[in-house]
Design a protein around this motif. Structure first.
Motif, mmCIF file in Angstrom:
data_model
loop_
_atom_site.group_PDB
_atom_site.id
_atom_site.type_symbol
_atom_site.label_atom_id
_atom_site.label_comp_id
_atom_site.label_asym_id
_atom_site.label_seq_id
_atom_site.Cartn_x
_atom_site.Cartn_y
_atom_site.Cartn_z
ATOM 1 N N PHE A 118 36.868 44.977 44.653
ATOM 2 C CA PHE A 118 36.126 45.402 45.841
ATOM 3 C C PHE A 118 34.961 46.399 45.330
ATOM 4 C CE2 PHE A 118 39.871 43.609 47.516
ATOM 5 C CZ PHE A 118 39.623 43.473 48.858
ATOM 6 N N SER A 119 33.783 46.413 46.174
ATOM 7 C CA SER A 119 32.730 47.109 45.836
ATOM 8 C C SER A 119 33.218 48.525 46.048
ATOM 9 C CB SER A 119 31.651 46.949 46.463
ATOM 10 O OG SER A 119 31.819 47.164 48.054
ATOM 11 N N PRO A 120 32.558 49.507 45.516
ATOM 12 C CA PRO A 120 32.938 51.003 46.123
ATOM 13 C C PRO A 120 32.496 51.165 47.465
ATOM 14 C CG PRO A 120 31.651 51.034 43.798
ATOM 15 C CD PRO A 120 31.791 49.661 44.316
ATOM 16 N N GLU A 121 31.681 50.721 48.101
ATOM 17 C CA GLU A 121 31.564 50.674 49.503
ATOM 18 C C GLU A 121 32.554 50.310 50.310
ATOM 19 O OE1 GLU A 121 27.644 50.871 46.980
ATOM 20 O OE2 GLU A 121 29.160 49.358 47.154
ATOM 21 N N SER A 122 33.162 49.091 49.990
ATOM 22 C CA SER A 122 34.098 48.610 50.692
ATOM 23 C C SER A 122 35.343 49.425 50.545
ATOM 24 C CB SER A 122 34.492 47.277 50.094
ATOM 25 O OG SER A 122 33.614 46.234 50.369
ATOM 26 N N LEU A 123 35.672 49.948 49.240
ATOM 27 C CA LEU A 123 36.956 51.013 49.090
ATOM 28 C C LEU A 123 36.574 52.311 49.975
ATOM 29 C CD1 LEU A 123 37.335 50.386 45.240
ATOM 30 C CD2 LEU A 123 38.865 49.396 47.149
ATOM 31 N N ASP A 124 35.354 52.779 49.909
ATOM 32 C CA ASP A 124 35.143 53.886 50.798
ATOM 33 C C ASP A 124 35.439 53.649 52.210
ATOM 34 O OD1 ASP A 124 34.266 56.180 51.949
ATOM 35 O OD2 ASP A 124 32.259 56.355 50.760
#
Length: 454
Positions: A118-124
């Motif tokens: 998962f991208s950092p944005e999705s995890l955020d």
């Protein structure tokens, strides 16, 4: 180690991340309303005092590692991230509707699959969404599993800013032939970069997962792997026994022949070699399969008797309620277990219909609860006691009788009020627990469903 005893007791048996183990949950499962009531009861009893745990299963991987026994979905299509994160947040909202106050999170763990798929944005978006309706306990611990090949600096920074202080990198083995066989090509430089960057950012506990018993693995490759690990000195090491269960895990583990695996004696030598090297480096054995430096919270939990074991493995503290979110996740209310649907599509469809997506579960009987306490004590602290009458049960004498041969072999010490596992007998801890496993004893499987114990 006495090879005769290894050969004698190396049988198929559970790993005891739960009791009863999943194959012996009630066949009729658990009623939906019973599960909801169980969660509400556990939350009311424990949220204010100890908080809750959350496990989030992120199942996607770009490549199939053929040794892996996890529930995963192989895809390179990252468009799956957004709908999956949205569904997990909807599932969390369904649980929050059961709670009469804001949940307090003591532990949160991201597992997989590959969470760093998962991208950092999705995890955020995922973690921020969880935290909008919850508070952190003062002693909270957030952790995640990561693949060194795809863990970026931005992943590490984003999760650190969200409160994560512990991560775990899957290493397995540094030998090129082993890596090629298990389809996990992962240079040491990648692991080093992720580990060093984690420390620079401020992570306080870094773990490396190593596996013994892999195809084409040798004593020399184990020595090399641990010598390379020495250069990075992670705070924790999980030194897992490879579970060869192709009849369960299918095509991946059928990519090589059993003749490619170390023999039972060779496999045990791999473990003993690795264990001795880790001891030389200052690591202390924690429970089963785990090692930690004395500065790590897992070691401190063992010392102060707060070590716990659940579906996430060993943890530094216990919570009565663990909510599992995501496809295939297992939740534990202490009184009951429930597992989510195992396919992404069914999981998402059911959540989007407004229901918690459990497809099987088990409500523990009074007997189950007593046996569970004994097995947890043995797995976490290598001892248990029945001095308290509440921890006695009718079949206790029969359980102790089943341990007599192990007692004669020096693998367990039994008194009138309890038992202890000597240090040299710790590799046999699963066998000792099996003597208490009344559901296994009453319903012996006719086919092989577990990996070997030693």
């Amino acid at each position: 180690m006495n090879q005769h005893l290894v050969q004698k007791y190396n049988i198929a048996g559970p790993r005891y991340t739960s009791y009863p183990t999943v194959p012996f949950w009630d066949k009729e499962g658990i009623r939906y309303d019973v599960w909801l009531q169980s969660v509400k009861k556990s939350f009311e009893e424990s949220n204010a005092t100890e908080g809750i745990s959350i496990y989030i299963h992120l199942p996607f991987c770009e490549k199939l590692c053929t040794f892996c026994g996890c529930h995963k979905r192989i895809t390179k299509q990252h468009k799956v991230e957004e709908p999956y994160v949205d569904t997990v947040l909807k599932e969390w909202a369904l649980y929050c509707q059961l709670f009469d106050e804001r949940p307090r999170i003591k532990e949160l763990h991201l597992g997989g699959g590959t969470p760093t798929f998962f991208s950092p944005e999705s995890l955020d978006k995922l973690i921020s969404g969880i935290l909008k309706t919850a508070d952190k306990c003062d002693d909270y611990e957030f952790s995640f599993e990561a693949h060194p090949n795809n863990t970026t600096e931005q992943h590490l920074k984003t999760l650190y800013d969200l409160g994560f202080r512990r991560n775990s990198f899957g290493v397995q083995d540094y030998d090129p032939k082993v890596q090629k066989t298990i389809n996990r090509i992962q240079p040491f430089e990648k692991v080093k970069a992720a580990t060093v960057k984690s420390r620079e950012i401020g992570y306080t506990s870094i773990s490396h997962d190593l596996v013994f018993g892999l195809p084409h693995q040798t004593k020399e490759s184990i020595i090399n792997t641990i010598n390379r690990t020495k250069e990075l000195k992670p705070d924790r090491i999980a030194f897992y026994s490879y579970a060869h269960v192709p009849w369960i895990k299918g095509v991946g583990q059928r990519g090589y022949d059993e003749n490619d695996l170390p023999s039972p004696d060779e496999k045990r030598e791999l473990y003993e070699t690795g264990k001795a090297l880790l001891a030389e480096l200052g690591y202390v054995e924690i429970g089963m399969d785990h090692f930690a430096l004395p500065t790590d919270s897992l070691y401190q939990a063992m010392e102060n008797k707060s070590l716990h074991r659940n579906f996430m493995g060993y943890t530094a503290g216990k919570t009565q309620l663990m909510v599992g979110l995501g496809m295939s996740s297992i939740s534990d209310s202490w009184y009951s277990f429930a597992q989510n649907d195992k396919t992404v599509e069914e999981y998402q469809d059911i959540v989007n219909e407004g229901r918690i997506p459990i497809f099987r579960g088990h409500h523990l009987t009074e007997e189950d609860l007593i046996i569970r306490k004994h097995i947890l004590e043995i797995m976490c602290h290598f001892e248990t006691s029945w001095e308290d009458d509440a921890l006695k049960f009718p079949e206790l004498d029969e359980c102790l009788e089943r341990l007599q041969e192990m007692k004669e072999d020096g693998l367990v010490e039994i008194t009138s009020t309890g038992l202890k596992v000597p240090e040299q007998a710790r590799p046999f801890v699963r066998n000792i627990c099996m003597a208490f496993d009344l559901r296994l004893i009453r319903n012996k499987p006719t086919t092989r469903i577990f990996s070997m114990t030693i």
